[in-house]
Design an enzyme around this catalytic site. Sequence first.
Site, mmCIF file in Angstrom:
data_model
loop_
_atom_site.group_PDB
_atom_site.id
_atom_site.type_symbol
_atom_site.label_atom_id
_atom_site.label_comp_id
_atom_site.label_asym_id
_atom_site.label_seq_id
_atom_site.Cartn_x
_atom_site.Cartn_y
_atom_site.Cartn_z
ATOM 1 N N LYS A 2 -7.409 -4.637 -4.955
ATOM 2 C CA LYS A 2 -6.129 -4.964 -4.342
ATOM 3 C C LYS A 2 -6.058 -6.463 -4.074
ATOM 4 O O LYS A 2 -5.061 -7.124 -4.365
ATOM 5 C CB LYS A 2 -5.952 -4.205 -3.030
ATOM 6 C CG LYS A 2 -5.612 -2.763 -3.205
ATOM 7 C CD LYS A 2 -5.288 -2.140 -1.853
ATOM 8 C CE LYS A 2 -4.926 -0.679 -2.017
ATOM 9 N NZ LYS A 2 -4.508 -0.050 -0.780
ATOM 10 N N ASP B 27 0.867 -1.164 0.000
ATOM 11 C CA ASP B 27 0.000 0.000 0.000
ATOM 12 C C ASP B 27 0.910 1.221 0.000
ATOM 13 O O ASP B 27 2.103 1.106 0.284
ATOM 14 C CB ASP B 27 -0.852 -0.062 1.269
ATOM 15 C CG ASP B 27 -1.682 1.164 1.440
ATOM 16 O OD1 ASP B 27 -2.256 1.603 0.443
ATOM 17 O OD2 ASP B 27 -1.766 1.669 2.566
ATOM 18 N N ASP C 125 -4.653 5.992 -4.330
ATOM 19 C CA ASP C 125 -4.392 7.389 -4.664
ATOM 20 C C ASP C 125 -4.370 7.642 -6.160
ATOM 21 O O ASP C 125 -4.436 6.727 -6.957
ATOM 22 C CB ASP C 125 -3.050 7.799 -4.059
ATOM 23 C CG ASP C 125 -3.263 8.739 -2.906
ATOM 24 O OD1 ASP C 125 -4.186 9.551 -2.992
ATOM 25 O OD2 ASP C 125 -2.497 8.652 -1.937
#
Lengths: 391, 1232
Positions: free
Chosen positions: B868, B426, B762
Site C-alpha cells: 500500500k 482502504d 481483501d
Amino acid sequence: MNPKGASSSGTDGATDSSAPRRNSKKPKYSRFTQQELPACKPILTPGWVITTFIFIGIVFIPIGLASLFASERVVEIVDRYDKHCVPTNYSKSMLAYIQSGETNKTCTRSLIVPKHMKSPVYVYYQLDNFYQNHRRYVKSRSDKQLRSKASEKDTSSCSPEGTISNGSAIVPCGLIAWSLFNDTYGFSVKNKVLDVSKKNIAWKSDQDHKFGSDVYPKNFQSGSLIGGAKLNASIPLSEQVDLIVWMRTAALPTFRKLYGKIEVDLEANEKITVVIQNNYNTYSFGGKKKLVLSTTSWIGGKNDFLGIAYLTVGGLCLFLAICFILVYVIKPRWEILPEICLQPTDDDSVTALLPQKWPLLYYSTTAENLGEKKDGLVLSREISGRSIEID
Amino acid sequence: MSETDRISGKLRWSKLYTFSCLRPNVLETDGLHSLQGPGFSRVVYCNQPRVHRKKPLKYPSNYISTTKYNIITFLPKAIFEQFRRVANLYFLMAAILSLTPVAPFSAVSMIAPLAFVVGLSMAKEALEDWRRFMQDMKVNSRKVSIHKGDGTFGYKPWQKIRVGDVVKVEKDQFFPADLLLLSSSYDDGICYVETMNLDGETNLKVKRSLEVTLPLDGDVAFKDFTGKIRCEDPNPNLYTFVGNLEYDRQVYALDTNQILLRDSKLRNTAYVYGVVIFTGHDSKVMQNSTKSPSKRSTIERKMDYIIYFLFTLLVLISLISSIGFAVKTKFEMPEWWYLQPQNTTDLYDPTRPGLSGIFHLVTALILYGYLIPISLYVSIEVVKVLQATFINQDLHMYDEETGNPAQARTSNLNEELGQVDTILSDKTGTLTCNQMDFLKCSIAGVSYGVGSSEVEIAAKKQMAFDLSGHNSEIYSASMQNSRAQDSLENSGSDFGKSEIELETVITSKDEKYQKPMIKGFSFVDRRLMDGNWLKDPNVDAILLFFRILALCHTAIPEPNEETGSFNYEAESPDEGAFLVAAREFGFEFCGRTQTKVFIRERYPSSGHPVEREFKILSLLDFSSKRKRMSVIVQDEGGQILLLCKGADSIIFDRLSKNGRMHEESTSRHLNEYAEAGLRTLAFAYRKLEESEYSVWNSEFIKAKTTIGPDREAMLEHVSDMIEKDLILVGATAVEDKLQKGVPQCIDKLAQAGLKIWVLTGDKMETAINIGFSCSLLRQGMKQICITTVNTDLLAQDAKKAVKENVLMQLTNASQMINLEKDPHAAFALVIDGKTLSYALEEDMKHQFLSLAVNCASVICCRVSPKQKAMVTRLVKEGSGKTTLAIGDGANDVGMIQEADIGVGISGVEGMQAVMASDFSIAQFRFLERLLVVHGHWCYKRIAQMICYFFYKNIVFGLTLFYFEAYTGFSGQSVYDDWFMLLFNVILTSLPVISLGVFEQDVSSEVCLQFPALYQQGQRNMFFDWYRIFGWMANGLYSSLIIFFFNLNIFYDQAFRSEGQTADMAAVGATMFTCIIWAVNFQIAFTMSHFTWIQHLFVWGSICTWYIFLLLYGMSSPIISRNAFQILVEALAPAPIYWLVTLLVTIACNVPYLAYLSFQRSFNPMDHHIIQEIKYYKKDVEDQHMWKRECSKARQETKIGFTARVDAKIRQLRGKLQKKYPSLGVQNVIPPS
C-alpha cells in the site's frame, strides 16, 4: 441477534465508554467556529468598477488643479552663489580659498524679485551633494547629551567628535553638530536692511524638549579640525536655532534648511542685496550652495509634482472608466447572467464553439439567455446595499 | 479449573478445517532450520525472563515510544529542526551579527522576533510530541496477565513484559508482544486471531500450537515449564517466521502458525498461553512501522523556492549596495570632510574600501532582510492552527454515533487538502462497515427480495434529480420561495413524485435500520417470509436453498440468553449473514457437534419447530484459490448431499447438464445484483450415492494424511473430483454495507476531479463488489484484470516468466486504452497483490503507473501494508500529484504516512491509523467536506496569504533599497527602527492573518454544490508562478510609486505653509504611512468576504499606525528621537501629508483594481461567476437556473453515480435515437 458477536461486543464497549465523553467532544455551535459570521461580500461588478474609477477621477482632478494652482502662486528665488562668491583669482583653488583663514569671505549678491512676495518670505540655504543622510553622519550625535546637562558625558555614539584630547566631552558632540553650516546672509533692499527673524524656524518641540535650556556648548570646535560654525558658549542649546535646524538631518543629499524669515512683503522687481559670509566648505566635494527666498502656500513651497501626479492619476482613472464603459456598451457580456455550461452531454459541438479559455465553466450567449440579460442589467442598477447574508 | 474452561469434547474446531488445520502426525524433521549465521541469533529462554536481564540476552523491553524527542533531546533536536529552515538560519545569523556594530538596527529588534518565532514553533512541536507520549503511555500501561512464577499469574502493564515471559491473553484482547502460542482454551491448541491491525483482513485466522506444548493448559502447568527458542532476529516480515523450540530435549520446528503477533486480537477463543519472543520495538508490527515523516505541503515547498528567489534578490541588491558603497567610499568619501574620513573605523575606511564593502555587505543583508518576511512563518503557523481549529470545530464533520469530531492532527497540511489529486482508500472500515446484509436471492430462476441496495437507491435518486434538472418548466413554478432541495422533494411534478417515492423508500429503510431491523438481514419479500414460500411453485428448490444456507458453513452457534436465540461465530461476516437469513426464513442453525449439525425448522403450518440433524460427512473449506466451499451431509433419511456455494463462475463451470435449468435466468440475476453493488454467491447441490461417496472418501482421507509438498495439490484434486455435476439452486446477494454516505461522497469527489484508488487486503471478488457498490465500477466499464498465472516452471524461470507475462498484460491493456475511440469508454484496472509486487518493480512501475493513470478507477486487492505504501509512493512520485491516503487500521499506517496527506478514520478500530494520520475523521463521507470545503478554503487562504505576504515585504524592503542609493549606500534606513520592527509584527500582521483565517471566496454550501471549484486547487491556480510573480511585480510597482512619489513631493521645498522643510523623520513617517495605507488597501481588495473581524483588522491596522505614531511621538524624545511629536507638530497640520497618502494609496492600487475588473469581465474564474450569481441573488430568484448550473458545474468523470447515470442515459438515448433518428437533433442548442 448478532452474526458477529465478538466484533459487536467490542463496538458496544467502545461506545459505552465514549458515551460520557460524547457531549464534551461535540464542538459547540457558534457562528464563529462554523465560519458563518455575517459578512458583506463586495464584488467588483461593472457598476462598482465604473463608479469607483469615475469617483477617483472626480476627486483627484480638482485636488490636482488646486495643488498646481497653489504651487504656481508660490514665488521662489534661487541663487547659486558657491562659484560666484569665490574671487576669480582663487577659481582654480577654491578649496584653498575656503580653508584659508586669511581670505575675505564676504560676498555680495543681488537678487531681483520676480513677483510680489507676500510676507513671510522664508530664507533657505540649499546644499547639494551633501550626504546628511549618511549612516555615519546620522548616527553621530547624542540626544541625551543635547537634552540635559547631566548626560554631558554620554558621547559614545559621537566618535570621532566625542571628546577632546584630554577626555572631556564636547557639547554638542558628534559630526552633525561639528559640521554646522556657517554661511550667513544679510539682506537689504534699497540700502535698507531687512531683518531676518529666526523665530519659529525650528520645531517648537525640539526647542522645548530635545535641546536642553541648561546645556551650554563646551569644548565645541576646539579641536585641531574645525568643522563648521562655532557656537556662542553662553547661549543654551535650546536657543541655538540654527543648530537645531541643522541637527534635523535631511532625507536626501539635496536639501534646504530654513535660515530665517523676512517679515515684510517684497515687491515685484525689487532688487535685494545679499551680503554673504561664504564660510562653509562645499568645494571639496563639489557641492552647490544656493540661497533660496520663497513664499509658501497651503501645500508648502513650490512643487508642481503633487498637482501633476494628482491630475495624472485622476485622468488615468477617468480614462479607465471610459474604457470600461465602452467595453460594456460594445460587448455587453457582463449583464448577461453567466450561463455556466460544462460540456453538455447532449451535444459536444456546442462545447467546441465556446471559448476554451475557461477550463470548466463557460459563459455562453444563447438566445434563451438574452431574456435574462435585461433583468440582470436592471438588477445591477437597483442593488445598492452590498452585503448579502446567506444563511 | 482450567480443565472446565476447555471446550474439549464439545467441539473440535480443527476438524472443521479440513485443509489448513490438519496436522500431519509425523514430526517434520526436515522442517528444522539450522539457524546459524547472521540473522538467526536470537535465543529465548521460555519462562525464564530473569535470564534476559543481562547481556547478551538482554533484549529491549516492551515499552514502546513513538515520540520524536525526550526531555533531554528535545531542546537540541527541536532547535536543530527549527534552524533547518533556511529562513530561520538566515535570521539567526542576522541576530548574531546584530550584536556587532555592523548592524543597521538595534540587536533587540532582530533577536526578539526570532526568539518569538522559534519559541512558538518549538512549543507546538512539544505539544504534539506530548500527545504522542500520552498515547504511548496508554498502550504501555495496558494490563496483561503474566506468569509470576510457581504457576500463578497476575496482571502487569504491557511495558513490564520481558522476553521469555509466559503470558495469558484472554478473548478480545490484543497480544502485547509477539508470542509463541503454547496452548489455548481449545484442547487441540488452536486459536483465532484477527489481524485487522496488521493487514486489514477481517476474516479470522487460525493459529495452532505445537502438539508437544498442548499439555501446558493451565496456570499451574507453567510452574516448571522451561524451553529454549532459537529464532530469527527481529525483522518486519509479517508472514514468515523461522525458528525452533527446544523442549524436553527435543527440537521442534516453528513457523508462522505458532506466532501471535502484537496488535492482533484474540477472537472466539477464551484464552491462550504464549511465551514472549519479540518485545516492544523488536516486534514485527513495530518493525513494520516507519518513522512518521514530517510532511510539508506543496505550497510550503514552493514557498521555499520563493524564499530562495527572494534571498537571491536580497544578495543581489546587497551586492549592488555594497559595491556602490565601496565605490563611493573609495572615490567620494575622502572629499566628504564632514564625515571626517581620516578618522574612521574599518566600517567606513576610504583607504580600505574592500574591507568596508564587505562589512557593508553584512549590513545590507540585514537591512534588506525585510524582503524575507520573518513573520511569515509565525503568521502561517498561527493561521494554520486557527484553520485547524475550524476543522476540529466543524459540526458538519462531527459524528453523532461515535462522538468523534474531525481532527486536524497536524496543522501544516491544511492547504494541501485543497490540492489533492488522487485518493488512495482502504476498503474495510473505511468504505464499508464490514457488516453484511442479506438482501436478495434468486431461487430456481426467480429473483426474490424487493429491497434496494444503497447503490440502487442513490442511483435512482440521482436519475430522478437529473431528469428533473433537465425538465425545468415543470417544477420551476413550485421552486419559488423555498430552498432548492426542499422544493425538489415537495414539488408536485411527475419527477417530484418519483422523488417522493424514493425519499419514502429511503426514509422507511432508514427507520427499519434503527430498531426492529435485524443486523445482517435486510431482505424484504412477502413471497418468502413468514412461511409463504410453502405456497410457491418452486417449494422444493426453496427448501433446498434454505438448507444450503443453514448447512454449508463453518460457523458455530452461541446461545444468546437475552433473545433465546443464537449468535453465530463465523469466519467471515457473509456467513453470519447467511445464517441470520436462514434463521429468519425458519431454518435456525442451533447446534453443531463434531459430526453433526442441528437445525430447527419452523413451518407456519405446524406451529412449533422441528429439530433436524444432519450428519456432516466431509467439509471442503473455502480458499481464495478454490473460491467455493462444500459440505457433504447425510440427512435423517440417509440421503447424502453435497452442498456447495461459491463464486458464480466456478459453480457454473461445474454444473451438470441437467443442472443448468435456471442458469440463464440466474446469471441474469447475478449480473443485476452485481450491478447493484452486491456480493453474490451461487448455490448448488449434488446427490451422492453411498458407494460413490465412500470411494471418494477413502481417497480424500489418503490425501489428507499425506505429508509433503504435494498434499495441497492432492487435496484440491480430490475435492475437484467430487465437486462436479452440480445442480444449480440459486444465488444470494449480500450487501457489504457501505458506510453512510460513501457512494454520494465518492460521486462528489469524482465530480471535483479526484481520482480514487482502492487498496485493500481483501479478496479480489470482494474488492470488485465494493467497486460496484461505490460506483467505482459499473457495468459497461472495461475491466482490466491483471493477475499472475501460476506457472509450474522451475523456480528461477518462473519469476522471469511471470514478470514477462505481467509486462505483456500491462502493454496490452495500455494499447487497448490507446486504441479506444469512444470518449465515454471507461476502464477499470484491477490488480492483485502478487502481481503488484512485480508491477512495482523498478523496471515496470512506470508502465504500470501510466496504465493506472489512464484508467478511471483502480482497485488493488490483496495488498500488504508495505505494498500500500509502495503504491502510494509510486503515485506520489510518479505522477507528481498530491495524494491522499485514507484508512482506519494499522495496516494502513504505511500508506497514510507515505501519502502527502494521511487521513485516519477514527472509528471503532485501533488508534494506529489515527495516530499516524494528519487528519482524522469519523466517517469516510466527511472527506467530501474536508476536501471540498475546508481544503478549498485553506488552499486559497494560504495561497493568497503567502502571495500577499511577499507583496507587502517587497513593497517595504525595496523602498529601503531605493533610499540607500540616496544615502551613498551607507546603510541608513529612512524609517525609524521602531516602525520597521512593528511593520511585520503589528501593523500588517492581523489583516493578513484574517485573510488566512476567514477568507471565503464562496460559502460552504456553494463549495459543495459546485465541486468543480475544487479544480482551482488541483491546478494550483492561486499559487502558480504567474500569480506569484504577478504579486511580486505588483510589489515592485507599489514600492516604486511609494518611494518616488514621496521623494518628489518632499523634494527640497517647504512641505507646509510655515516654511519648514521635511527632514528624514518626516519623510520616513510619511512614506511609512503610505505603505501602511497601500498594503492594507491592497488586502481589502484581495478579500472577498468581510466579517466584522476583517473590517476591524484591516481598518484597525491603519488606525493603529496613527495611534502608534501619536503615542510614540508623545513618549520621551530619548526613545522617539526624531519622531518626537512628529504627527502632532509636523505632519498632521500639513495638508500635503494627507494628500500624499491619498495619492499614493490610490496610485498603488489602481492597476490591481483595473486588472481585477478586466479579469472579471474578460477572463472570469469560476468563483467569480458564482459570486456574481450570488450577488445578483439569481440563485434565489431563478432557482431553475441555479440548479442547472449546479448540476453542470462538475468535472467530467467516469466514476461515481453520476457517471453511471450518465452512461445509462447515453445508453437509453442511443437506443432511442436508433428508433427515432430525428429526436437527437433537437437537443442541439443553436450557438449564437
